[in-house]
Scaffold this active site. Structure first.
Site, PDB file in Angstrom:
ATOM      1  N   PRO A  11       0.790  -1.230   0.000  1.00 37.45           N
ATOM      2  CG  PRO A  11      -0.186  -1.143   2.109  1.00 37.45           C
ATOM      3  CD  PRO A  11       0.497  -2.080   1.162  1.00 37.45           C
ATOM      4  CG  ASN A  12      -0.146   4.276   1.432  1.00 43.77           C
ATOM      5  OD1 ASN A  12      -1.151   4.838   1.002  1.00 43.77           O
ATOM      6  ND2 ASN A  12      -0.128   3.684   2.615  1.00 43.77           N
ATOM      7  NE  ARG A  19       4.162   6.397   1.738  1.00 46.98           N
ATOM      8  CZ  ARG A  19       4.400   5.167   2.079  1.00 46.98           C
ATOM      9  NH1 ARG A  19       4.767   4.274   1.186  1.00 46.98           N
ATOM     10  NH2 ARG A  19       4.259   4.792   3.329  1.00 46.98           N
ATOM     11  CE1 TYR A  24       9.079   4.877   2.545  1.00 46.65           C
ATOM     12  CE2 TYR A  24       7.585   6.746   2.772  1.00 46.65           C
ATOM     13  CZ  TYR A  24       8.060   5.536   3.227  1.00 46.65           C
ATOM     14  OH  TYR A  24       7.542   4.969   4.358  1.00 46.65           O
ATOM     15  CG  ASN A  75       8.457  -2.062   0.020  1.00 46.11           C
ATOM     16  OD1 ASN A  75       7.963  -2.212   1.135  1.00 46.11           O
ATOM     17  ND2 ASN A  75       8.987  -0.918  -0.373  1.00 46.11           N
ATOM     18  CB  ALA A  78       1.660  -0.058   6.179  1.00 49.81           C
ATOM     19  CD  GLU A  99      11.076  -7.667   5.374  1.00 49.94           C
ATOM     20  OE1 GLU A  99      11.432  -8.780   5.835  1.00 49.94           O
ATOM     21  OE2 GLU A  99      10.666  -6.735   6.092  1.00 49.94           O
ATOM     22  CG  HIS A 101      11.378  -2.415   4.308  1.00 51.07           C
ATOM     23  ND1 HIS A 101      10.010  -2.381   4.215  1.00 51.07           N
ATOM     24  CD2 HIS A 101      11.701  -3.582   4.898  1.00 51.07           C
ATOM     25  CE1 HIS A 101       9.524  -3.482   4.758  1.00 51.07           C
ATOM     26  NE2 HIS A 101      10.519  -4.238   5.169  1.00 51.07           N
ATOM     27  NE  ARG A 108      10.382   6.021   8.220  1.00 48.39           N
ATOM     28  CZ  ARG A 108       9.413   5.781   7.340  1.00 48.39           C
ATOM     29  NH1 ARG A 108       9.549   4.797   6.452  1.00 48.39           N
ATOM     30  NH2 ARG A 108       8.321   6.517   7.341  1.00 48.39           N
TER      31      ARG A 108
END
Ligand code: DQA
Length: 149
Positions: A11-12, A19, A24, A75, A78, A99, A101, A108
């Protein structure tokens, strides 16, 4: 032997570039996809690139990958931090799982420090920006005898 690599985005990530660019970056998801396709072609890998804001679509693609993929790069965005459904789906994939990110999640907020996916990932890439996808793809190629290089 399959040479298909599924690259899945949660998502996003469709709003990459717009964003929180200070986190990012400015590249949009289509740029990331184009890079992955270019590097995939170089490595002799067929790329299936998808993004969804819906958990069930990611689960369905992981089910497809279970049958068709030589590797999965994901990825989960969330969903990383709370999706047991994605963890359970990935548990059924026997292929390498990387995975990714874009940001360094460990620098963070505390809630980003835990990943359900890491438990089943072959490797985890965090904080390399959008370049992390290419790095993951190049690593996958080293694990697959059918890839070039
Ligand atoms: C992310 C990190 C996640 O914590 C966040 O929810 C995302 C993107 C990353 O690529 O850095 O959506 O997965």
């Amino acid at each position: 032997m399959s040479n298909t690599v599924f690259i899945l985005n949660g998502p996003n990530l469709n709003l990459l570039g717009k964003r929180e660019p200070h986190i990012y970056g400015h590249e949009i998801l289509a740029d990331v996809e184009a890079d992955c396709r270019r590097v995939g072609a170089e490595l002799g890998l067929d790329i299936r690139f998808h993004q969804s804001n819906r958990e069930y679509e990611l689960v369905d693609w992981i089910h497809e990958a279970r049958e068709a993929a030589a590797a999965v790069i994901i990825n989960p965005a969330a969903f990383t931090h709370y999706s047991i459904a994605i963890l359970d789906a990935l548990k059924m994939c026997d292929c390498p799982i990387i995975e990714v990110h874009i940001s360094n999640v460990h620098q963070r907020e505390e809630f980003r420090h835990h990943s359900y996916v890491s438990a089943v990932a072959t490797g985890v890439m965090a904080g390399f920006g959008t370049h992390g996808y290419q790095l993951a793809l190049r690593h996958v190629a080293r694990l697959l005898p059918q890839a070039i290089g």
